[in-house]
Write an enzyme that holds these catalytic residues in place. Structure first.
Site, mmCIF file in Angstrom:
data_model
loop_
_atom_site.group_PDB
_atom_site.id
_atom_site.type_symbol
_atom_site.label_atom_id
_atom_site.label_comp_id
_atom_site.label_asym_id
_atom_site.label_seq_id
_atom_site.Cartn_x
_atom_site.Cartn_y
_atom_site.Cartn_z
ATOM 1 N N PRO A 106 1.488 -4.777 3.097
ATOM 2 C CA PRO A 106 1.723 -5.399 4.457
ATOM 3 C C PRO A 106 1.711 -6.996 4.192
ATOM 4 C CG PRO A 106 0.342 -3.724 4.863
ATOM 5 C CD PRO A 106 0.315 -3.784 3.364
ATOM 6 N N GLU A 107 2.489 -7.766 4.575
ATOM 7 C CA GLU A 107 2.703 -9.234 4.361
ATOM 8 C C GLU A 107 2.499 -9.880 5.702
ATOM 9 O OE1 GLU A 107 5.855 -10.275 1.940
ATOM 10 O OE2 GLU A 107 6.014 -8.494 0.947
ATOM 11 N N ARG A 143 -4.245 4.869 -0.323
ATOM 12 C CA ARG A 143 -4.606 4.763 -1.603
ATOM 13 C C ARG A 143 -6.028 4.165 -1.662
ATOM 14 N NH1 ARG A 143 0.185 2.275 -4.919
ATOM 15 N NH2 ARG A 143 -1.232 2.792 -6.700
#
Length: 273
Positions: A2-3, A112
């Protein structure tokens, strides 16, 4: 990962559900996600506190519990903070459960498990990467006057240069490709080769691309969800990212891909100089 637009969308959707709520209990299912302090002190420091404000800095979420204490969360690749009613079943890949007042539960999920959480009180720890963030797009501090002297000193590829979080906070691989496409700049060019006019154009493109990403609720290709568990729509508006082999939306030439600084980069050989 995510940015800035994705993390901002999480902030916007999470805040109405959790601001003003008291933290009644914290259950940690994976201790190593807590980077500071110890998991036991993390729980002790949060229980009984009220979430006063949900903020953001770059790609980090900042939940303020007191003027002296903040819960700082980096989602990394697949992390998510999701608020839901207490009676709703736990979401998939739930790793931390925050039981809040008024029948609200906030979950930290992570497929993850690269996400990181820090409970910082009176700046009692140094978070590498967070403390040295540069100005954000759309902020008063981000403009060509700021960027030009830094670019003139750098021989790095312009894409690598703008991905440096010390230079611009919140920009990642997706939006870097998009910014350079919109500005018409080849991503492999050395930063110090850009003219003043090109750097102005680049700053304008960075702001435009980030604003579009926020407007479209972020970009979802696989895992990203906002604070209510919804996906973004910006993937349907991208110029080049993940479109290698497809026609350029400006000129029709086939988009190409190459590795720059170990990252896949898509661009148009005709439109980007």
């Amino acid at each position: 990962m995510p940015e800035m637009p994705e993390v901002e969308q999480v902030r916007k959707t999470l805040a109405p559900h959790i601001e003003g709520k008291k933290i009644l209990a914290v259950e940690i299912m994976l201790d190593r996600l807590i980077k500071y302090p110890s998991p036991e002190k993390f729980v002790e420091g949060l229980v009984g506190k009220t979430i006063r404000r949900v903020g953001r800095r770059g790609k980090y979420l900042v939940l303020e519990t007191t003027p002296e204490q903040q819960l700082i969360v980096h989602l990394r690749m697949t992390g998510a903070l999701i608020a839901q009613k207490a009676e709703a079943p736990a979401p998939s890949y739930a790793k931390i459960k925050f039981t809040l007042s008024d029948g609200v539960t906030m979950w930290f999920t992570d497929i993850r498990t690269f996400g990181t959480l820090y409970l910082v009180t009176n700046h009692d720890t140094y978070i590498e990467g967070y403390e040295t963030l540069g100005p954000e797009p759309l902020s008063a501090g981000f403009n060509a006057e700021y960027l030009t002297p830094l670019a003139q000193k750098s021989r790095k590829a312009i894409k690598t240069f703008i991905l440096d979080q010390h230079i611009i906070a919140g920009l990642g691989n997706i939006y870097a490709d998009e910014c350079l496409a919109l500005a018409g700049i080849l991503p492999i060019r050395p930063a110090n080769s850009l003219s003043s006019e090109e750097l102005v154009r680049l700053c304008e493109a960075v702001n435009a691309v980030i604003a579009q990403g926020i407007k479209n609720h972020g970009t979802t290709f696989r895992d990203y969800k906002d604070g209510e568990g919804n996906k973004g729509d910006n993937q349907n508006h991208l110029l080049v990212y993940s479109r290698a082999g497809q026609p350029c939306k400006k000129c029709g030439r086939t988009l190409v891909q190459m590795k720059i600084g170990g990252r896949g980069s898509v661009y148009c050989e005709n439109c980007q100089k």
